[in-house]
Scaffold this active site. Structure first.
Site: not given
Ligand code: ADP
Length: 409
Positions: A7, A98, A187, A248, A393
């Protein structure tokens, strides 16, 4: 099969070497051989963390100026560092990458060939901060292991099943046609891990089972899942939409942007930075983007920290409630994952309290005890089961890589 999961972010490379196969997937017998991360790439004090399974963790800091050096170091750590776990790079059977954005082109994982690499590159426009680094990771790894299969596992692919009424914005349709402006969601691999675990825990088949998956970390998203498919998710064209996150804003009135730009004399770059980097928990609290620090400040009586937490909780509960309604039938489980979802009984309790109208009842003791472990945290009477599920993940990426290599995806 030994699968190296990579990743590559803007300044980091995370990795995990996983032993898995179609049979291991069937029997949930996959095994992590080693994992780690190299962070702060591009500096003279990049951080190296390496965790070989069953052995001591290695930490180091040294100059690593580019991703090529970092990915080479990953292979070196695995093969001839202080605790090697394989004897040569040849032992790596496949690499799973990823990839953040697959646009509308990819609704599942694929083996990467030149044409796929070009298509990933075409999606750079949609994810300019992520796809270039993901792609670079692939190019470096391909150079190192040219004979091995490389698979792309997209963060967006799982959400391609979201129907038009949920993925289109009510703006001129031509913008969707011309520029691909729609909800993509992110996600995806984390929400898929949630499905895998919840189906196992409940012993229910994919068809007929409904789940609301809540990934609450630095970035946060909720996903409505029916029959194993994503039918809606809170992140949108970019990861900015939806929940309140560490830095955010999540949802807001779009007209606010013009108002703030005028009042504060900001340009597009500055307002973008404001919404992505200086909003959310840090923006509201003025204290931190880290929920642990927010909670410490709450303990000290900081009113703005309380407000930040409450807006975070309210927004998450609002999304979960609306997704429960949109699923339109019995929701079998709600799952919490990622840093906050896995580790904060207080946030989980506050969110679930707002969902009591749905007959959701937390087991206070189970919830309080559950930190970083997988557990059912609702009572037997709760109409919907609630779980905390530490995400992986990497496992989803390794399994997809095996399926791609075996040609069953
Ligand atoms: P990412 O991988 O996206 O950077 P994580 O999944 O690690 O994010 O989540 C980071 C968030 O999880 C931070 O807000 C952090 O404070 C929060 N977190 C981690 N541990 C705890 C805890 N014990 N209690 C509350 N929040 C926690």
């Amino acid at each position: 099969m030994k699968v190296l999961v990579l990743n590559c972010g803007s300044s980091s490379v995370k990795f995990e070497l996983i032993e898995t196969s179609l049979q291991a997937i069937e029997q949930t017998a996959d095994r992590t051989i080693a994992r780690g991360a190299i962070e702060k790439i591009g500096t003279n004090s990049a951080l190296i963390n390496y965790y070989p399974a069953g052995a001591e963790r290695h930490r180091d800091a040294r100059e690593i100026l580019d991703h090529e050096t970092a990915v080479n170091l990953v292979v070196k750590l695995l093969t001839d560092g202080e605790t090697p776990v394989i004897s040569s790079p040849e032992e790596i059977d496949a690499v799973g990458h990823r990839i953040t954005h697959g646009g509308e082109r990819f609704d599942h994982s694929v083996l990467i060939d030149e044409e796929v690499a070009r298509a990933i590159s075409d999606c750079i426009d949609l994810a300019p901060l992520h796809n270039p680094h993901n792609l670079k990771g692939y190019q470096i790894a391909k150079k190192l292991l040219p004979e091995k299969p490389h698979a792309a596992v997209f963060d967006t692919a799982f959400h391609q099943s979201i129907p038009p009424e949920a993925h289109l914005y009510a703006i001129p349709y031509v913008l969707y046609k011309r520029h691909g402006i729609r909800r993509y969601g992110f996600h995806g691999t984390s929400h898929r891990y949630m499905i895998f675990r919840i189906h196992k825990l409940l012993g229910l088949p994919r068809n007929g089972t409904s789940i609301v998956s809540c990934h609450l970390g630095s970035g946060c998203s909720v996903c409505a899942i029916r029959d194993g498919l994503s039918i809606d998710t809170s992140m949108g064209f970019t990861p900015l939409e939806g929940l309140v996150m560490g830095t955010r804003s999540g949802d807001l009135d779009p007209a606010l942007l013009f108002h703030i730009m005028a009042k504060e004399d900001l340009g597009t770059h500055e307002i973008n930075t404001m919404l992505n980097k200086h909003s959310g928990l840090i923006g509201l609290s003025g204290v931190s983007n880290d929920m642990r620090e927010i909670q410490e400040e709450i303990d000290n009586g900081n009113q703005r920290a309380i407000i930040a937490r409450d807006v975070f909780v309210y927004r998450a509960a609002k999304y979960i409630a609306s997704y429960m309604a949109m699923i339109g039938k019995q929701v079998h489980a709600i799952g919490f994952t990622a840093g906050i979802g896995e580790n904060s009984p207080d946030i989980r309790r506050r969110i679930c309290e707002r969902l009591s109208i749905f007959g959701i009842e937390l087991d206070e003791k189970a919830n309080a005890e559950c930190i970083g472990t997988e557990r059912r945290i609702s009572t037997e009477n709760s109409r919907t089961a609630v779980y905390a599920i530490p995400t992986s993940e990497e496992l989803v990426i390794a399994r997809d890589t095996v399926r791609c290599v075996e040609g069953v995806l």
